[in-house]
Design an enzyme around this catalytic site. Structure first.
Site, PDB file in Angstrom:
ATOM      1  N   SER A 157      21.570  17.762  63.319  1.00  0.00           N
ATOM      2  CA  SER A 157      20.987  16.758  64.274  1.00  0.00           C
ATOM      3  C   SER A 157      20.011  17.309  65.254  1.00  0.00           C
ATOM      4  O   SER A 157      20.387  18.243  66.110  1.00  0.00           O
ATOM      5  CB  SER A 157      22.149  16.151  65.088  1.00  0.00           C
ATOM      6  OG  SER A 157      21.402  15.427  66.133  1.00  0.00           O
ATOM      7  N   HIS A 173      19.481  14.814  60.310  1.00  0.00           N
ATOM      8  CA  HIS A 173      19.875  13.761  61.051  1.00  0.00           C
ATOM      9  C   HIS A 173      19.000  13.570  62.462  1.00  0.00           C
ATOM     10  O   HIS A 173      18.844  14.407  63.064  1.00  0.00           O
ATOM     11  CB  HIS A 173      21.377  14.325  61.537  1.00  0.00           C
ATOM     12  CG  HIS A 173      21.957  12.956  61.981  1.00  0.00           C
ATOM     13  ND1 HIS A 173      22.724  12.323  61.209  1.00  0.00           N
ATOM     14  CD2 HIS A 173      22.588  12.872  63.283  1.00  0.00           C
ATOM     15  CE1 HIS A 173      23.289  11.196  61.994  1.00  0.00           C
ATOM     16  NE2 HIS A 173      23.157  11.708  63.171  1.00  0.00           N
ATOM     17  N   ASP A 207      18.835  10.918  65.510  1.00  0.00           N
ATOM     18  CA  ASP A 207      19.676  10.352  66.572  1.00  0.00           C
ATOM     19  C   ASP A 207      18.715   9.564  67.296  1.00  0.00           C
ATOM     20  O   ASP A 207      18.059   9.878  68.207  1.00  0.00           O
ATOM     21  CB  ASP A 207      20.417  11.292  67.199  1.00  0.00           C
ATOM     22  CG  ASP A 207      21.712  11.630  66.726  1.00  0.00           C
ATOM     23  OD1 ASP A 207      22.555  10.924  65.919  1.00  0.00           O
ATOM     24  OD2 ASP A 207      22.247  13.176  66.652  1.00  0.00           O
ATOM     25  N   MET A 246      18.218   6.496  70.021  1.00  0.00           N
ATOM     26  CA  MET A 246      18.930   5.723  71.004  1.00  0.00           C
ATOM     27  C   MET A 246      18.323   4.765  72.047  1.00  0.00           C
ATOM     28  O   MET A 246      17.039   5.267  72.449  1.00  0.00           O
ATOM     29  CB  MET A 246      19.585   7.057  72.042  1.00  0.00           C
ATOM     30  CG  MET A 246      20.630   7.963  71.138  1.00  0.00           C
ATOM     31  SD  MET A 246      21.452   9.101  72.394  1.00  0.00           S
ATOM     32  CE  MET A 246      22.174   9.990  71.169  1.00  0.00           C
ATOM     33  N   HIS A 280      20.012   7.792  62.237  1.00  0.00           N
ATOM     34  CA  HIS A 280      21.193   7.292  62.705  1.00  0.00           C
ATOM     35  C   HIS A 280      20.643   6.175  64.021  1.00  0.00           C
ATOM     36  O   HIS A 280      20.425   6.796  65.134  1.00  0.00           O
ATOM     37  CB  HIS A 280      22.059   8.344  63.103  1.00  0.00           C
ATOM     38  CG  HIS A 280      23.293   7.957  63.914  1.00  0.00           C
ATOM     39  ND1 HIS A 280      24.077   8.770  64.539  1.00  0.00           N
ATOM     40  CD2 HIS A 280      23.815   6.478  64.104  1.00  0.00           C
ATOM     41  CE1 HIS A 280      25.121   7.953  65.319  1.00  0.00           C
ATOM     42  NE2 HIS A 280      24.912   6.894  64.737  1.00  0.00           N
ATOM     43  N   MET A 332      21.122   4.062  66.998  1.00  0.00           N
ATOM     44  CA  MET A 332      22.247   3.632  67.920  1.00  0.00           C
ATOM     45  C   MET A 332      21.603   2.734  68.927  1.00  0.00           C
ATOM     46  O   MET A 332      20.978   2.946  69.886  1.00  0.00           O
ATOM     47  CB  MET A 332      22.537   4.840  68.738  1.00  0.00           C
ATOM     48  CG  MET A 332      23.535   5.801  68.093  1.00  0.00           C
ATOM     49  SD  MET A 332      23.986   7.537  68.837  1.00  0.00           S
ATOM     50  CE  MET A 332      22.497   8.361  67.850  1.00  0.00           C
ATOM     51  N   MET A 385      31.923   8.185  63.281  1.00  0.00           N
ATOM     52  CA  MET A 385      31.753   8.856  64.724  1.00  0.00           C
ATOM     53  C   MET A 385      32.831   9.364  65.155  1.00  0.00           C
ATOM     54  O   MET A 385      34.030   9.030  65.195  1.00  0.00           O
ATOM     55  CB  MET A 385      31.170   7.768  65.866  1.00  0.00           C
ATOM     56  CG  MET A 385      29.816   7.298  65.573  1.00  0.00           C
ATOM     57  SD  MET A 385      28.512   8.365  65.338  1.00  0.00           S
ATOM     58  CE  MET A 385      28.762   9.478  66.950  1.00  0.00           C
ATOM     59  N   GLY A 442      25.976   8.666  71.707  1.00  0.00           N
ATOM     60  CA  GLY A 442      25.312   8.894  73.058  1.00  0.00           C
ATOM     61  C   GLY A 442      24.861  10.108  73.395  1.00  0.00           C
ATOM     62  O   GLY A 442      23.585  10.316  73.945  1.00  0.00           O
ATOM     63  N   PHE A 443      25.620  11.167  73.302  1.00  0.00           N
ATOM     64  CA  PHE A 443      25.314  12.519  73.777  1.00  0.00           C
ATOM     65  C   PHE A 443      25.743  13.682  72.637  1.00  0.00           C
ATOM     66  O   PHE A 443      26.886  13.541  72.057  1.00  0.00           O
ATOM     67  CB  PHE A 443      26.115  12.856  74.950  1.00  0.00           C
ATOM     68  CG  PHE A 443      25.731  11.664  76.002  1.00  0.00           C
ATOM     69  CD1 PHE A 443      24.683  12.164  76.889  1.00  0.00           C
ATOM     70  CD2 PHE A 443      26.402  10.749  76.216  1.00  0.00           C
ATOM     71  CE1 PHE A 443      24.178  11.164  77.852  1.00  0.00           C
ATOM     72  CE2 PHE A 443      25.827   9.680  77.246  1.00  0.00           C
ATOM     73  CZ  PHE A 443      24.853  10.101  77.996  1.00  0.00           C
ATOM     74  N   GLY A 444      25.060  14.476  72.432  1.00  0.00           N
ATOM     75  CA  GLY A 444      25.284  15.603  71.841  1.00  0.00           C
ATOM     76  C   GLY A 444      26.528  16.812  72.463  1.00  0.00           C
ATOM     77  O   GLY A 444      26.628  16.444  73.835  1.00  0.00           O
ATOM     78  N   GLY A 445      26.923  17.667  71.894  1.00  0.00           N
ATOM     79  CA  GLY A 445      27.928  18.389  72.578  1.00  0.00           C
ATOM     80  C   GLY A 445      29.048  18.000  73.116  1.00  0.00           C
ATOM     81  O   GLY A 445      29.767  18.803  74.049  1.00  0.00           O
ATOM     82  N   ASP A 491      30.189  12.621  62.478  1.00  0.00           N
ATOM     83  CA  ASP A 491      29.069  12.970  63.543  1.00  0.00           C
ATOM     84  C   ASP A 491      29.693  13.076  64.871  1.00  0.00           C
ATOM     85  O   ASP A 491      30.410  12.119  65.339  1.00  0.00           O
ATOM     86  CB  ASP A 491      28.015  11.746  63.428  1.00  0.00           C
ATOM     87  CG  ASP A 491      26.967  11.907  64.489  1.00  0.00           C
ATOM     88  OD1 ASP A 491      26.692  13.020  65.003  1.00  0.00           O
ATOM     89  OD2 ASP A 491      26.009  11.097  64.414  1.00  0.00           O
ATOM     90  N   GLY A 492      29.475  14.401  65.272  1.00  0.00           N
ATOM     91  CA  GLY A 492      29.921  14.827  66.726  1.00  0.00           C
ATOM     92  C   GLY A 492      30.949  15.669  66.914  1.00  0.00           C
ATOM     93  O   GLY A 492      32.161  15.440  66.200  1.00  0.00           O
ATOM     94  N   GLY A 493      30.725  16.953  67.421  1.00  0.00           N
ATOM     95  CA  GLY A 493      31.809  17.753  67.920  1.00  0.00           C
ATOM     96  C   GLY A 493      32.012  18.510  66.506  1.00  0.00           C
ATOM     97  O   GLY A 493      33.368  19.152  66.439  1.00  0.00           O
ATOM     98  N   GLY A 541      25.179  19.258  65.354  1.00  0.00           N
ATOM     99  CA  GLY A 541      23.828  19.622  66.284  1.00  0.00           C
ATOM    100  C   GLY A 541      24.217  20.843  67.079  1.00  0.00           C
ATOM    101  O   GLY A 541      23.742  22.016  66.734  1.00  0.00           O
ATOM    102  N   SER A 542      25.070  20.968  68.335  1.00  0.00           N
ATOM    103  CA  SER A 542      25.060  22.261  69.060  1.00  0.00           C
ATOM    104  C   SER A 542      25.525  23.417  68.208  1.00  0.00           C
ATOM    105  O   SER A 542      25.713  24.402  68.829  1.00  0.00           O
ATOM    106  CB  SER A 542      25.804  21.762  70.216  1.00  0.00           C
ATOM    107  OG  SER A 542      26.931  20.932  70.106  1.00  0.00           O
TER     108      SER A 542
HETATM  109  C1  DX5 Z   1      25.707  11.515  69.156  1.00  0.00           C
HETATM  110  C2  DX5 Z   1      24.861  11.770  67.922  1.00  0.00           C
HETATM  111  C3  DX5 Z   1      25.276  13.192  67.346  1.00  0.00           C
HETATM  112  C4  DX5 Z   1      24.932  14.243  68.135  1.00  0.00           C
HETATM  113  C5  DX5 Z   1      25.958  15.469  67.718  1.00  0.00           C
HETATM  114  O1  DX5 Z   1      25.593  10.241  69.652  1.00  0.00           O
HETATM  115  O2  DX5 Z   1      24.958  10.666  67.145  1.00  0.00           O
HETATM  116  O3  DX5 Z   1      24.537  13.234  66.027  1.00  0.00           O
HETATM  117  O4  DX5 Z   1      23.706  14.871  68.084  1.00  0.00           O
HETATM  118  O5  DX5 Z   1      25.649  16.237  68.302  1.00  0.00           O
HETATM  119  P1  DX5 Z   1      27.063  17.593  68.341  1.00  0.00           P
HETATM  120  O6  DX5 Z   1      27.030  18.274  67.037  1.00  0.00           O
HETATM  121  O7  DX5 Z   1      26.435  18.446  69.228  1.00  0.00           O
HETATM  122  O8  DX5 Z   1      28.321  17.081  68.692  1.00  0.00           O
HETATM  123 ZN    ZN Z   2      24.238  10.928  64.948  1.00  0.00          ZN
END
Ligand code: DX5
Ligand code: ZN
Length: 218
Positions: A10, A35, A37, A39, A68, A70, A139, A144-147, A177-179, A199-200
Site C-alpha cells: 500500500s 495497492h 488507497d 479516501m 481500493h 474508500m 478489511m 481510513g488510516f495506515g498503521g 488489508d490493515g495491520g 503498508g507500514s
Molecule cells: C486503510 C487502508 C490500508 C492501509 C494499510 O484504510 O485501506 O490499505 O494503507 O496500512 P497498514 O499495512 O499500515 O495497516
Molecule cells: Zn486499502
C-alpha cells in the site's frame, strides 16, 4: 520460490517525496501488485490521493494497480480510475449504489471488480455478489488510516466467505488489508487470504526484499 500469497504494498505508507523511487524499490523487491488507497474524507474520516496519482504511476511500473476506493459514491469515479490505469477496482459494500450495477460497470470497462467489507459488516452482505466478483477485500482494520492494529475477529468472516465460495466453485481472490505484518500474515493466509496488503510493514523498512520475504514466510 513458489508464491503462496501475493503481496500488494500500500503506497499510503510510502514517502511521497520519493514516490517514484519507492515504487521502483518495492517492484524490484518482488511486489505482485500495487495497492492504491483512495479516501474521500466522507466514507472514511481521512483524505489521501486520487486519479492524478494513478495516472502518473501507470506508465512507470509493470505492476497491476489494485485500487481500493474508500468513497461514498464509487460509481461516480469508476471511469476516471479506469481511464487513469487501474487494473482492479475495489469498492465498499457499505457505500452508496447498487453493487450489481457497480460490478457490471467495472467489468464493462475491462477491469477486475472487488468488493470490500468493513470489520463490522457480516459475510452475508457479500453473498449476493460473489458469483460476479473477481475479488473480496476483507478489511482487517477500520478503513481510513495506515498503521493500525490487526483485528483477529475478522478472520472468522474470511474463513466463512472462502468456504462459501469453495463450496460453490467460485474462484475469487481474497485480499486482506490493515495491520498485516509477519505475525498476522500467517493467520490471514490460513483463513483463506491469497493477497496481502501491507503498508507500514514494508515502506520505511531498511530492506524491502527482506521485509517482503518475511511476509511470505507463512
Ligand atoms: C486503510 C487502508 C490500508 C492501509 C494499510 O484504510 O485501506 O490499505 O494503507 O496500512 P497498514 O499495512 O499500515 O495497516
Ligand atoms: Zn486499502
Amino acid at each position: 520460490m513458489e508464491k503462496l500469497v501475493k503481496i500488494s504494498p500500500s503506497i499510503l505508507a510510502a514517502d511521497f517525496w520519493r514516490l517514484g523511487e519507492e515504487i521502483e524499490r518495492i517492484e524490484s523487491a518482488g511486489a505482485d501488485m500495487l495497492h492504491i488507497d483512495v479516501m474521500d474524507g466522507h466514507f472514511v474520516p481521512n483524505l489521501s490521493f486520487g486519479i492524478p496519482v494513478v495516472k502518473s504511476v501507470r506508465p512507470h511500473t509493470h505492476l497491476p494497480l489494485d485500487v481500493h476506493l474508500m468513497l461514498s459514491e464509487p460509481m461516480k469515479y469508476l471511469s476516471a480510475f479506469a481511464q487513469a490505469g487501474a487494473d482492479g477496482i475495489t469498492f465498499h459494500v457499505e457505500a452508496e449504489g447498487d453493487p450489481v450495477q457497480i460490478i457490471a460497470a467495472i467489468h464493462r470497462m475491462g477491469k477486475r471488480a472487488g468488493l470490500s467489507l468493513k470489520p463490522g459488516t457480516p459475510a452475508q452482505a457479500a453473498y449476493p455478489f460473489l458469483a460476479d466478483l473477481d475479488m473480496v477485500l476483507i478489511m482487517t482494520v477500520e478503513p481510513g488510516f495506515g498503521g493500525q492494529k490487526f483485528m483477529p475477529e475478522t478472520m472468522e468472516k474470511l474463513s466463512q466467505l472462502s468456504r462459501y465460495c469453495r463450496e460453490r466453485g467460485y474462484s475469487l481472490d481474497f485480499e486482506v488489508d490493515g495491520g498485516i505484518d509477519p505475525s498476522t500474515a500467517p493467520m490471514a493466509a490460513e483463513s483463506g487470504a491469497n493477497i496481502l496488503v501491507a503498508g507500514s510493514a514494508l515502506f520505511g523498512k531498511p530492506d524491502y526484499a527482506v521485509a517482503m520475504e518475511q511476509l511470505r514466510r507463512l
